[in-house]
Design a protein around this motif. Structure first.
Motif, PDB file in Angstrom:
ATOM      1  N   SER A  53       0.633  -1.307   0.029  1.00 30.38           N
ATOM      2  CA  SER A  53      -0.119   0.755  -0.200  1.00 30.38           C
ATOM      3  C   SER A  53       0.521   1.139  -0.158  1.00 30.38           C
ATOM      4  O   SER A  53       0.401   2.687  -0.438  1.00 30.38           O
ATOM      5  N   VAL A  54       1.753   1.459   0.777  1.00 33.38           N
ATOM      6  CA  VAL A  54       2.466   2.230   0.508  1.00 33.38           C
ATOM      7  C   VAL A  54       2.837   2.252  -0.839  1.00 33.38           C
ATOM      8  O   VAL A  54       3.653   3.436  -0.663  1.00 33.38           O
ATOM      9  N   ARG A  55       3.749   1.755  -1.601  1.00 28.28           N
ATOM     10  CA  ARG A  55       5.142   1.748  -2.417  1.00 28.28           C
ATOM     11  C   ARG A  55       3.389   1.903  -4.039  1.00 28.28           C
ATOM     12  O   ARG A  55       4.046   2.782  -3.927  1.00 28.28           O
ATOM     13  N   ARG A  56       2.375   1.812  -3.489  1.00 29.47           N
ATOM     14  CA  ARG A  56       1.235   2.258  -4.163  1.00 29.47           C
ATOM     15  C   ARG A  56       1.185   3.518  -4.541  1.00 29.47           C
ATOM     16  O   ARG A  56       1.150   3.966  -5.457  1.00 29.47           O
ATOM     17  N   LEU A  57       0.891   4.612  -3.531  1.00 36.30           N
ATOM     18  CA  LEU A  57       0.507   5.856  -3.118  1.00 36.30           C
ATOM     19  C   LEU A  57       1.513   6.415  -2.983  1.00 36.30           C
ATOM     20  O   LEU A  57       1.061   7.458  -3.827  1.00 36.30           O
ATOM     21  N   GLN A  58       2.628   5.689  -2.689  1.00 35.26           N
ATOM     22  CA  GLN A  58       3.991   6.509  -3.234  1.00 35.26           C
ATOM     23  C   GLN A  58       4.476   6.805  -5.031  1.00 35.26           C
ATOM     24  O   GLN A  58       4.864   8.160  -5.412  1.00 35.26           O
ATOM     25  N   ALA A  59       4.434   5.439  -5.939  1.00 36.05           N
ATOM     26  CA  ALA A  59       4.077   5.830  -6.985  1.00 36.05           C
ATOM     27  C   ALA A  59       3.278   6.631  -7.609  1.00 36.05           C
ATOM     28  O   ALA A  59       2.965   7.696  -8.233  1.00 36.05           O
ATOM     29  N   LEU A  60       2.286   7.177  -7.068  1.00 35.03           N
ATOM     30  CA  LEU A  60       1.052   8.477  -7.626  1.00 35.03           C
ATOM     31  C   LEU A  60       1.702   9.391  -6.782  1.00 35.03           C
ATOM     32  O   LEU A  60       0.875   9.916  -7.117  1.00 35.03           O
ATOM     33  N   GLY A  61       2.554   9.382  -5.954  1.00 32.84           N
ATOM     34  CA  GLY A  61       2.877  11.137  -5.930  1.00 32.84           C
ATOM     35  C   GLY A  61       2.948  10.970  -4.450  1.00 32.84           C
ATOM     36  O   GLY A  61       3.070  12.912  -4.007  1.00 32.84           O
ATOM     37  N   LEU A  62       2.283  10.411  -3.413  1.00 33.17           N
ATOM     38  CA  LEU A  62       2.348  10.817  -2.625  1.00 33.17           C
ATOM     39  C   LEU A  62       3.310  11.477  -1.434  1.00 33.17           C
ATOM     40  O   LEU A  62       4.282  10.007  -1.850  1.00 33.17           O
ATOM     41  N   SER A  63       3.638  12.382  -0.354  1.00 32.00           N
ATOM     42  CA  SER A  63       4.556  12.002   0.640  1.00 32.00           C
ATOM     43  C   SER A  63       4.400  10.735   0.933  1.00 32.00           C
ATOM     44  O   SER A  63       3.166  10.235   1.916  1.00 32.00           O
ATOM     45  N   LEU A  64       5.580  10.224   2.327  1.00 32.54           N
ATOM     46  CA  LEU A  64       4.729   9.819   3.048  1.00 32.54           C
ATOM     47  C   LEU A  64       4.612  10.218   4.291  1.00 32.54           C
ATOM     48  O   LEU A  64       3.933   9.290   4.883  1.00 32.54           O
ATOM     49  N   ALA A  65       4.395  11.262   4.865  1.00 37.00           N
ATOM     50  CA  ALA A  65       4.051  12.137   5.709  1.00 37.00           C
ATOM     51  C   ALA A  65       2.210  12.234   4.841  1.00 37.00           C
ATOM     52  O   ALA A  65       1.172  11.576   6.001  1.00 37.00           O
ATOM     53  N   GLN A  66       2.109  12.236   4.213  1.00 33.11           N
ATOM     54  CA  GLN A  66       0.434  11.983   3.809  1.00 33.11           C
ATOM     55  C   GLN A  66       0.289  10.866   3.575  1.00 33.11           C
ATOM     56  O   GLN A  66      -0.833  10.032   3.456  1.00 33.11           O
ATOM     57  N   ILE A  67       0.970   9.722   3.203  1.00 30.21           N
ATOM     58  CA  ILE A  67       0.672   8.836   3.095  1.00 30.21           C
ATOM     59  C   ILE A  67       0.960   7.889   4.585  1.00 30.21           C
ATOM     60  O   ILE A  67      -0.181   7.368   4.666  1.00 30.21           O
ATOM     61  N   ARG A  68       1.539   8.369   5.800  1.00 28.23           N
ATOM     62  CA  ARG A  68       1.428   8.124   6.740  1.00 28.23           C
ATOM     63  C   ARG A  68      -0.281   8.580   7.561  1.00 28.23           C
ATOM     64  O   ARG A  68      -1.223   7.847   8.322  1.00 28.23           O
ATOM     65  N   GLU A  69      -1.005  10.147   7.268  1.00 26.00           N
ATOM     66  CA  GLU A  69      -1.979   9.468   8.003  1.00 26.00           C
ATOM     67  C   GLU A  69      -2.889   9.318   6.662  1.00 26.00           C
ATOM     68  O   GLU A  69      -4.066   8.882   7.579  1.00 26.00           O
ATOM     69  N   LEU A  70      -2.798   8.669   5.653  1.00 24.62           N
ATOM     70  CA  LEU A  70      -3.807   8.063   4.781  1.00 24.62           C
ATOM     71  C   LEU A  70      -4.569   7.013   5.950  1.00 24.62           C
ATOM     72  O   LEU A  70      -5.296   6.578   6.221  1.00 24.62           O
ATOM     73  N   LEU A  71      -2.758   6.216   6.040  1.00 25.60           N
ATOM     74  CA  LEU A  71      -3.092   5.210   6.294  1.00 25.60           C
ATOM     75  C   LEU A  71      -3.133   4.558   8.259  1.00 25.60           C
ATOM     76  O   LEU A  71      -4.138   3.572   8.067  1.00 25.60           O
ATOM     77  N   GLU A  72      -3.251   6.099   8.337  1.00 23.60           N
ATOM     78  CA  GLU A  72      -4.261   6.131  10.128  1.00 23.60           C
ATOM     79  C   GLU A  72      -4.994   6.013  10.353  1.00 23.60           C
ATOM     80  O   GLU A  72      -5.752   5.949  11.032  1.00 23.60           O
ATOM     81  N   GLY A  73      -5.418   7.288   9.393  1.00 25.91           N
ATOM     82  CA  GLY A  73      -7.056   8.184   9.148  1.00 25.91           C
ATOM     83  C   GLY A  73      -8.343   7.033   9.232  1.00 25.91           C
ATOM     84  O   GLY A  73      -8.421   5.586   9.091  1.00 25.91           O
ATOM     85  N   VAL A  74      -9.429   7.113  10.289  1.00 24.09           N
ATOM     86  CA  VAL A  74     -10.674   6.702  10.411  1.00 24.09           C
ATOM     87  C   VAL A  74     -11.084   6.164   9.525  1.00 24.09           C
ATOM     88  O   VAL A  74     -11.747   4.884   9.413  1.00 24.09           O
ATOM     89  N   GLU A  75     -11.340   7.647   9.011  1.00 24.44           N
ATOM     90  CA  GLU A  75     -12.267   6.927   7.798  1.00 24.44           C
ATOM     91  C   GLU A  75     -11.080   7.369   6.173  1.00 24.44           C
ATOM     92  O   GLU A  75     -11.055   7.911   5.320  1.00 24.44           O
ATOM     93  N   GLN A  76     -10.638   6.005   5.928  1.00 26.29           N
ATOM     94  CA  GLN A  76      -9.616   5.650   5.050  1.00 26.29           C
ATOM     95  C   GLN A  76      -9.832   6.508   3.770  1.00 26.29           C
ATOM     96  O   GLN A  76      -9.481   6.583   3.003  1.00 26.29           O
ATOM     97  N   ALA A  77     -11.226   5.679   2.978  1.00 28.00           N
ATOM     98  CA  ALA A  77     -11.803   5.808   2.241  1.00 28.00           C
ATOM     99  C   ALA A  77     -11.692   7.119   1.750  1.00 28.00           C
ATOM    100  O   ALA A  77     -11.613   7.762   0.319  1.00 28.00           O
ATOM    101  N   GLY A  78     -12.654   7.987   2.715  1.00 26.47           N
ATOM    102  CA  GLY A  78     -12.619   9.148   2.711  1.00 26.47           C
ATOM    103  C   GLY A  78     -11.520  10.232   1.991  1.00 26.47           C
ATOM    104  O   GLY A  78     -11.421  11.221   1.325  1.00 26.47           O
TER     105      GLY A  78
END
Length: 272
Positions: A53-78
């Motif tokens: 998941s981290v690698r795929r999101l990173q390949a889309l251009g997200l920073s590691l900080a953005q990825i961490r926030e996404l994966l830790e979010g309660v409403e991940q889909a939104g």
């Protein structure tokens, strides 16, 4: 006995380095797994899925900080939808910039001679003054001459000149425009020579015709016009260093043949 994959095996499966996995642990992207009694990390399927998941999101251009926030979010889909929509907008903006860059590169490739420096995308104050003051005076003139003049001044316009230097350039341009309106015949003679000047790029620098043209120019109404402008009074001064740099900037934009023509004109003019 605890079961799981060692860090080297995981790195090979996910195609990252062990150093990268350790960095993910350090920044909070990957939780610490269980360890063996000897202290070796042991990874399971959930860790592999997280890494992918981290690698795929990173390949889309997200920073590691953005990825961490996404994966830790309660409403991940939104959260993911909002970030991906913002990422799509940014990617489309970058694509537009790339398309514009490609157009500028194509324009540079089509230009003869090729120049290393790219022309400014937007005309500056000096180019606008040139167009405002000389546009009507130069109606019917070969567009190649107008474009060369625009390019010459556009290069100068790119720099943040001191206020006195820029004012001196503007005053000199204004003085020439005023004299051109008062003496249209002589100015038209200068324009005719300007049109010829643009064609010199097709000639060899050692062509004997260049010298003959320079001699003819010195005896023409075009030089009379330029000398008359200079005789109107003390010319605005930028200061010797600035004037020398500006002359060099102009010279860099000319072809070797055009440069030789200018040198010969200066030489023959001083022999009068």
């Amino acid at each position: 006995m605890a079961q799981g994959l060692r860090i080297g095996e995981v790195a090979q499966l996910v195609r990252v380095s062990t150093k990268t996995i350790r960095h993910y642990h350090k920044v909070g992207l990957l939780a610490e797994p269980t360890r063996t009694e000897a202290g070796y990390r042991l990874y399971g399927a959930s860790d592999l899925l997280r890494l992918q998941s981290v690698r795929r999101l990173q390949a889309l251009g997200l920073s590691l900080a953005q990825i961490r926030e996404l994966l830790e979010g309660v409403e991940q889909a939104g959260s993911l939808r909002e970030v991906l929509e913002a990422l799509l907008t940014e990617s489309e903006r970058q694509r537009q910039q790339l398309e514009e860059r490609c157009e500028r590169i194509r324009a540079l490739l089509a230009r003869e001679p090729l120049r290393a420096a790219e022309q400014p995308a937007v005309d500056g104050a000096l180019v606008q003054l040139l167009q405002n003051e000389f546009g009507a005076l130069a109606e019917g003139v070969d567009p190649a001459l107008l474009e060369q003049e625009r390019q010459l001044w556009a290069v100068v316009d790119e720099y943040h000149w001191p206020a006195p230097s820029k004012q001196a350039m503007q005053e000199a341009m204004q003085r020439m425009a005023d004299h051109a309106r008062a003496h249209p015949a002589e100015y038209q003679a200068l324009l005719a020579w300007g049109e010829l000047f643009t064609t010199l790029s097709t000639m060899a620098a050692d062509d004997p015709e260049i010298e003959r043209l320079a001699q003819r120019f010195v005896d023409s109404d075009a030089l009379t016009f330029l000398e008359a402008v200079q005789s109107l009074g003390e010319p605005p001064s930028m200061g010797a260093p600035m004037e020398e740099v500006m002359r060099e900037l102009f010279a860099f934009q000319l072809t070797p043949t055009q440069q030789r023509f200018m040198e010969l004109v200066q030489y023959y003019a001083t022999q009068e």
